[in-house]
Enzyme design. Sequence first.
Site, PDB file in Angstrom:
ATOM      1  N   GLU A 144      -1.904  -9.209   3.269  1.00 54.68           N
ATOM      2  CA  GLU A 144      -2.079  -9.728   4.633  1.00 54.68           C
ATOM      3  C   GLU A 144      -3.549  -9.831   5.033  1.00 54.68           C
ATOM      4  O   GLU A 144      -3.879 -10.489   6.029  1.00 54.68           O
ATOM      5  CB  GLU A 144      -1.315  -8.852   5.641  1.00 54.68           C
ATOM      6  N   CYS A 148       0.834  -1.203   0.000  1.00 55.65           N
ATOM      7  CA  CYS A 148       0.000   0.000   0.000  1.00 55.65           C
ATOM      8  C   CYS A 148       0.876   1.263   0.000  1.00 55.65           C
ATOM      9  O   CYS A 148       1.528   1.564  -0.992  1.00 55.65           O
ATOM     10  CB  CYS A 148      -0.967  -0.031   1.170  1.00 55.65           C
ATOM     11  N   HIS A 185      -3.419  -5.097  -0.018  1.00 51.24           N
ATOM     12  CA  HIS A 185      -2.990  -5.632   1.279  1.00 51.24           C
ATOM     13  C   HIS A 185      -3.084  -7.163   1.268  1.00 51.24           C
ATOM     14  O   HIS A 185      -4.110  -7.730   1.657  1.00 51.24           O
ATOM     15  CB  HIS A 185      -3.880  -5.084   2.400  1.00 51.24           C
TER      16      HIS A 185
END
Length: 243
Positions: free
Chosen positions: A211, A112, A209
């Site tokens: 994650e 990001c 993202h």
Amino acid sequence: MTRIGISPRLFHPEPGAKGVHTKMLDYLEHSVADWIHSRDALAFVLPVSDRAREYAQSLDWLVLQGGADISPLAYGEEPQKPEWAGDAVRDRFEIALVQAFTAAQKPVLGICRGAQLINVALGGTLHQDIPNHRGDQYDKHSHKVRLEPGSGLARLYGETGPREVVSIHHQAIKGLGRDLVVEARSAEDGVVEAIRSRGPAYIAAVQWHPEFHGGREGFLDGGPLLDEFLKAAAGRGAARASA
């Protein structure tokens, strides 16, 4: 075990605050640590300091996580709005980290804001505001991306998309930095969503993202991306050990 340095988000002291909020805090969003720890790797948060070179000497790989705006001053522009002034303290530290890790030929991954920072650190510029990429749902805000044909990500995932990703931002990559190529774009409007370096250092970044994607059906799996970077870091570590 691969040692991953993670540049922190920063909380700056607030006027009139009490207790811990009177101090600058270096912190990590735990989902990033969970993502890294899903493999044979250890995450280390790197407090802001003038020791970027020592960090690069001691660790195998650098991750730049998401967070506050990058100051337009970092790429030669004035903020179009006061609230877009960004975090110049974090910018300076992370630019120094990118320079130190790339000089040491160690892999760098941006997530990001990290993608934008890498682009700026290599001489690129940003759009100060992309209104249709904002969102107030945070990890629930998503859209589709297409991987560029023939890119490293296309080879890694075996197809070009469209693929769903969690991507929340209002700044975006504009002019590319040195030796960078586009690896993915928003399927809706073509905004740059991933970059990679063609230079000798292993540098890549995604606007989304990874994650946040674990276990979410239909989302681009963050595992192959993490495995690729860990392989690059492990290869560098093996070369260092044999030197």
